[in-house]
Design an enzyme around this catalytic site. Structure first.
Site, mmCIF file in Angstrom:
data_model
loop_
_atom_site.group_PDB
_atom_site.id
_atom_site.type_symbol
_atom_site.label_atom_id
_atom_site.label_comp_id
_atom_site.label_asym_id
_atom_site.label_seq_id
_atom_site.Cartn_x
_atom_site.Cartn_y
_atom_site.Cartn_z
ATOM 1 N N ASP A 240 54.444 -16.064 89.890
ATOM 2 C CA ASP A 240 53.693 -14.744 90.011
ATOM 3 C C ASP A 240 54.123 -14.121 89.041
ATOM 4 O O ASP A 240 55.458 -13.713 89.161
ATOM 5 C CB ASP A 240 54.180 -14.845 91.467
ATOM 6 C CG ASP A 240 53.757 -13.608 91.873
ATOM 7 O OD1 ASP A 240 53.681 -12.354 91.338
ATOM 8 O OD2 ASP A 240 53.920 -13.241 93.398
ATOM 9 N N SER B 30 53.536 -9.181 99.409
ATOM 10 C CA SER B 30 53.309 -8.051 98.643
ATOM 11 C C SER B 30 53.127 -6.537 99.052
ATOM 12 O O SER B 30 54.032 -6.317 99.380
ATOM 13 C CB SER B 30 51.907 -8.242 97.963
ATOM 14 O OG SER B 30 51.717 -7.189 96.710
ATOM 15 N N HIS C 111 50.138 -14.631 91.594
ATOM 16 C CA HIS C 111 50.576 -13.307 92.822
ATOM 17 C C HIS C 111 49.759 -13.953 93.805
ATOM 18 O O HIS C 111 49.896 -14.211 94.971
ATOM 19 C CB HIS C 111 50.329 -11.524 92.383
ATOM 20 C CG HIS C 111 50.778 -10.431 93.412
ATOM 21 N ND1 HIS C 111 52.022 -11.500 94.003
ATOM 22 C CD2 HIS C 111 50.203 -9.978 93.848
ATOM 23 C CE1 HIS C 111 52.140 -10.246 95.053
ATOM 24 N NE2 HIS C 111 50.947 -9.655 95.453
#
Lengths: 409, 409
Positions: free
Chosen positions: B322, B147, B355
């Site tokens: 995601d 991320s 995610h």
């Protein structure tokens, strides 16, 4: 088309799903077109979260006062008011004219505020049915709605199967997903934890929980748009009023709280505007009605069983980029109706605008709805008189329930 | 594995991208494993929004104090600390140990609060490079992050191309989409419009903008999970503590503000917990760093041009569900690197968790990372000595930049 809002008072208590009742309430409504002699050409439009009875036309002397679905409904439009008598109605609990949390509770003499009873999709449909009774409309040529409005249209076919010939259910779902409930919950928390909410009795304090309403609306706006259309509309563009030199250099101003990207100013503007006119208690009521809608709940989650009572013919429409009420959810309704051998048309429109697409003027979408209402109109004509007798299906006065409708399983 | 956090003080000012500088700051960090004699086996782990230098292992005497990536990093794990010297570092502006808004500004003698300078991904990387200098690490065997951490890993290869042999970029993106910026903006608005925020100087008022932090975290949680996993985990299940009779009947309690669905209590719990330990100013800083990251900005949006300076070899991983950092965004990075003829491995993991998947223990995901670090380890060994000479690529001490790396365009 110049239109005038009207109000219909109801003295008798309306029993609500929660067990409570509401009395001495009024529904705001508008009508477009003319009810025919057979009273058979009425089309009821149900609204979603941020809308009202003002569906089409404009108010005399008011610029930009077009109804929220004016592209869809009017003379010569897909839902043609030269042919149909269209009724727009504001739901109970709204802040746009019908009795809602801002009105006085006749039982206490105080403004309802947070004491307004919880209303459901089913309650709204019951209230709408009473309005139709008062207008002398026994049977609808069609009931139509998008999103939460589509849930009401679907519920009409279950609560009053004999009173609906056609149901047009757009960008809707048989219930909310956990993700949708989650977004609603965040919006509600933003409102009720705003210190200006005062437990829902903020009117007496002369304040409005604007902060919470702004957040709620910003969340809503993100979920109404598709990722793609948001990128296309705003991308990573820097704010417009940025210093011209910076903008040319494509440089940031390194700010934590000020607007830096255009998407931010767009959302803030939408949030500010909304907080000026929308009622916080209404927001809670309407999002809860969304959460609660689930006709399959009483049938162990079996949607086909839940939809068995429906006798109407259906048009369902969904939009490919709608991630809030995705095509998959519309297809669940289509499948459950087909399992009951109902007459169903379904269009999945390849549109980039996300959930918002149901309010926009997409040519293919408009054409689908226009074609469907042409069919509704033709069925009306063939039912109306002997001149069309050759084409009329057997069954005379109840042509809509004949032929393509299977027996409930 | 028992670990101990450490702190590295820095006296010299660090120039920041905004033009400001920060001096007399400290970085909290942890290390796992042993730095080899050549100082060539170091792996730097970069963290995302809600994480810290405490990447792996546990603290002595503290139950459930495992690091946030303990499934990935440790003895015998995919990033094997028997082989690599792993460094976890807390970023500037955080609230978990490194200098941040809750600390005293040496220039004023007052707590920074909202006056803490805006920090960017590039600033963090510069600060991390200084930490490596202090630890005597010239070149990283690998830099790794998921991320926002992946953005830092990518930026390392651009800011310090000679210092990075491998970059492992997981569930990341070359910049945020408008939708992601929008979610960040709503979270920030919830925080800064909380009356307890006091313009970011709430510490002096002895309060915390908990309401805003709760909303921010709730929004975050929705976007970390996939729609599917949320439905699977919570669906439309009613809350657990509901009256047993109601629950059996599958009936609602018709409440506007109380918890009705399990997803609601989950989100409220997550929001409450977060608001107890996370700093509001840190939330603003970190989400802004996310918004600002955009290496292609200085190259007219041309990502291939932006990534041309990179000399590292890359592993990119994304997860099918995601929707915050979608596989499409990882593929943009892969393509830009391939346009520069870089050595890139890419895995798109079919995982249901959205995610969040990058933090979870998915067998295929773990296997991909393990295999990649086996390769990193083998390259280290072949570079280290003549016993592996037959397998060593030409170039001697700089094997990682040889062969598969093309010339910058």
């Amino acid at each position: 088309m110049i239109v005038t809002p009207q109000s219909m008072p109801f003295r008798e208590p309306l029993a609500l799903q929660s067990g409570a009742a509401i009395r001495d309430y009024a529904l705001a409504y508008e009508t477009y077109g003319t009810l025919n002699a057979q009273r058979s050409n009425a089309v009821l439009i149900c609204h979603a979260l941020n809308a009202s009875h003002h569906v089409a036309g404009a108010y005399a002397g008011q610029e930009r006062s077009q109804g929220w679905w004016d592209t869809m409904i009017g003379p010569g439009k897909p839902v043609d008011t030269d042919r149909f008598f269209v009724v727009g109605v504001n739901n109970l609990g709204s802040c746009f004219g019908s009795t809602g949390p801002m009105h006085v509770n006749p039982d206490t003499g105080r403004v309802y505020g947070a004491d307004f009873p919880v209303v459901t999709v089913e309650d709204w449909v019951n209230a709408q049915a009473r309005l139709l009774d008062a207008l002398g409309i026994e049977r609808l040529a069609a009931v139509m709605g998008g999103s939460l409005g589509g849930m009401q249209a679907l519920s009409w076919t279950l609560q009053y199967p004999q009173r609906v010939a056609h149901a047009v259910v757009i960008a809707s779902a048989p219930n909310l997903t956990a993700e949708n409930i989650a977004f609603n919950e965040v919006a509600r928390r933003a409102i009720v934890t705003d210190p200006d909410f005062h437990g829902g009795h903020f009117y007496e304090h002369g304040v409005i929980p604007r902060r919470g309403l702004r957040i709620a609306r910003m969340i809503g706006h993100i979920t109404y748009l598709s990722d793609d259309v948001m990128n296309e509309k705003f991308g990573r563009q820097l704010r417009e009023r940025m210093d011209a030199v910076q903008r040319t250099a494509g440089a940031y101003s390194y700010t934590l709280q000020d607007v830096e990207f255009q998407i931010e100013s767009y959302l803030r503007y939408q949030g500010d505007k909304f907080s000026e006119y929308f009622d916080a208690n209404t927001y809670l009521l309407i999002t809860r009605a969304l959460d609660y809608f689930d006709p399959a709940l009483a049938h162990d989650g079996n949607l086909a069983k839940a939809l068995a009572p429906a006798l109407a013919k259906f048009l369902l429409v969904s939009f490919t980029t709608d991630w809030r009420f995705s095509p998959k959810r519309s297809r669940e309704i289509v499948k459950a109706l087909l399992d009951n051998r109902r007459d169903v048309s379904y269009a999945e429109i390849d549109a980039p605008h996300g959930h918002d697409a149901f309010l926009l003027e997409d040519a293919r979408y408009m054409a689908v709805v226009r074609a469907y209402f042409d069919r509704v109109g033709k069925e009306l004509m063939s039912a109306a008189g002997p001149s069309q007798g050759a084409k009329a299906p057997p069954g005379g006065s109840e042509p809509h329930a004949v032929g393509s409708v299977g027996a409930p399983s």
